[in-house]
Design an enzyme around this catalytic site. Structure first.
Site, PDB file in Angstrom:
ATOM      1  N   ARG A 178      30.216  31.744  48.915  1.00 16.77           N
ATOM      2  CA  ARG A 178      29.943  32.775  49.759  1.00 16.77           C
ATOM      3  C   ARG A 178      30.983  32.785  51.143  1.00 16.77           C
ATOM      4  O   ARG A 178      30.597  32.978  52.343  1.00 16.77           O
ATOM      5  CB  ARG A 178      28.524  33.160  50.141  1.00 16.77           C
ATOM      6  N   SER A 230      20.768  40.500  50.546  1.00 18.89           N
ATOM      7  CA  SER A 230      20.190  38.879  50.915  1.00 18.89           C
ATOM      8  C   SER A 230      20.813  38.650  52.317  1.00 18.89           C
ATOM      9  O   SER A 230      21.957  38.675  52.619  1.00 18.89           O
ATOM     10  CB  SER A 230      20.633  38.151  49.840  1.00 18.89           C
ATOM     11  N   GLU A 307      24.092  35.329  55.601  1.00 21.08           N
ATOM     12  CA  GLU A 307      25.311  35.764  54.898  1.00 21.08           C
ATOM     13  C   GLU A 307      25.924  37.036  55.748  1.00 21.08           C
ATOM     14  O   GLU A 307      26.955  37.328  55.877  1.00 21.08           O
ATOM     15  CB  GLU A 307      25.038  36.437  53.439  1.00 21.08           C
TER      16      GLU A 307
END
Length: 326
Positions: A178, A230, A307
């Site tokens: 990520r 998320s 994130e």
């Protein structure tokens, strides 16, 4: 919410053919549907428009912030005292050359996934249903089920901090889970080339339908339950676990589903998702995510990593916890 800014910024410096919206309310441009006003918002849909706009702003020393689909972004209730460039194309800009796919970074990621299915190309089907643009997906190395977009990236055209274009390969991005180096630089993705593998269109279409079904069962509809998907990355492998572990599982065991701040609350089907409820503010989301981090830290001794990125001014920011801010 902050009042409408008194100045639209140096709009007189910009070209009259640019799609400029003064005093734009930024809640209209994120999936969280939160955020105050900016000085001005410039819509760019094609690589040429983006390059022209950025080079003009650079020449005139006009500060700006670039956003894509707004799917991993929480903008302050106070807004942003700057010009915003929004690089999004409602119609996908995609070209196929043999097994290579050349796509504008402004294209919606799911549009690219569908294009590949229709063309019988395998390699990005796992991105089905993931919100946001191709550019945002590359910057964040988006993925699912152990796969990530960096795995199939062949090259990209980017703009450096001087507004000059250059072509780079996958090593340039230093991809990790990520993450890419572009999260720390001022460089901007213009377009991307992916190398795909031949696949069976029927099998790919079946896989896509199954993926959409799974996402619909586990994730909220952002139109009726605004969110950013998320919120935290999964937990990195430890000596006890060879694979990444779901942050949602730790959050649920830590009681996160019972947490709420103002109008913001945790999704009842997935403890790693924050929902904007009625009258929720960006500050509510910020304060709630800190409570979620603290709950996991207290119970498991684990430090969750976001994130989602925050932009603008927020109360209660922590000196040692400013990752993900603009």
């Amino acid at each position: 919410m902050a009042a409408v800014p008194g100045s639209a910024g140096p709009l007189h410096l910009l070209s009259p053919d640019m799609n400029i919206k003064p005093h734009a309310l930024l809640s209209a441009y994120t999936t969280f549907q939160l955020g105050g006003y900016c000085q001005s918002l410039i819509e760019c849909t094609t690589p040429d428009e983006l390059i022209q706009t950025i080079q003009k702003l650079k020449k005139d020393n006009t500060p700006f912030l670039l956003i894509g689909g707004g799917s991993n972004l929480v903008i302050s209730d106070h807004g942003l005292d700057t010009t915003i460039i929004r690089y999004v194309s409602a119609t996908p800009l995609i070209e196929r050359k043999d097994n290579d796919i050349i796509v504008s970074a402004s294209s919606i990621l799911d549009d690219l996934a569908l294009f590949c299915v229709d063309e019988g190309l395998s390699g990005l089907n796992y991105t089905t249903g993931i919100p946001g643009t191709v550019g945002g997906a590359v910057v964040g190395n988006a993925g699912a089920w152990g796969k990530q977009v960096g795995d199939v990236l062949k090259s990209a055209i980017i703009l450096d901090d001087q507004g000059k274009t250059k072509t780079v390969g996958p090593d340039y991005f230093a991809f990790s889970y990520r993450h890419s180096r572009l999260k720390e630089t001022n460089e901007i993705i213009v377009s991307v080339t992916f190398t795909m593998a031949p696949g069976d269109p029927i099998a790919l279409a079946k896989e896509r339908a199954e993926t959409l079904k799974i996402r619909a069962e586990k994730h909220p509809d952002t139109q009726t339950q605004p969110c950013a998907g998320s919120f935290f990355r999964n937990i990195e492998p430890t000596s006890k676990a060879e694979r990444r572990q779901s942050s949602g599982g730790f959050l649920e065991d830590a009681g996160a589903k019972n947490l709420k701040v103002g109008g913001a609350y945790v999704f009842d089907k997935h403890a790693n998702i924050i929902i904007k409820g009625p009258k929720a503010t960006s500050q509510d989301v910020f304060d709630l995510h800190l409570k979620m981090m603290d709950a996991v830290k207290k119970k498991f001794g684990l430090q969750l990593v976001r994130e989602v990125r925050f932009a603008g001014k927020f109360n209660n920011t922590r000196q040692a916890d400013n990752q993900g801010f603009w």
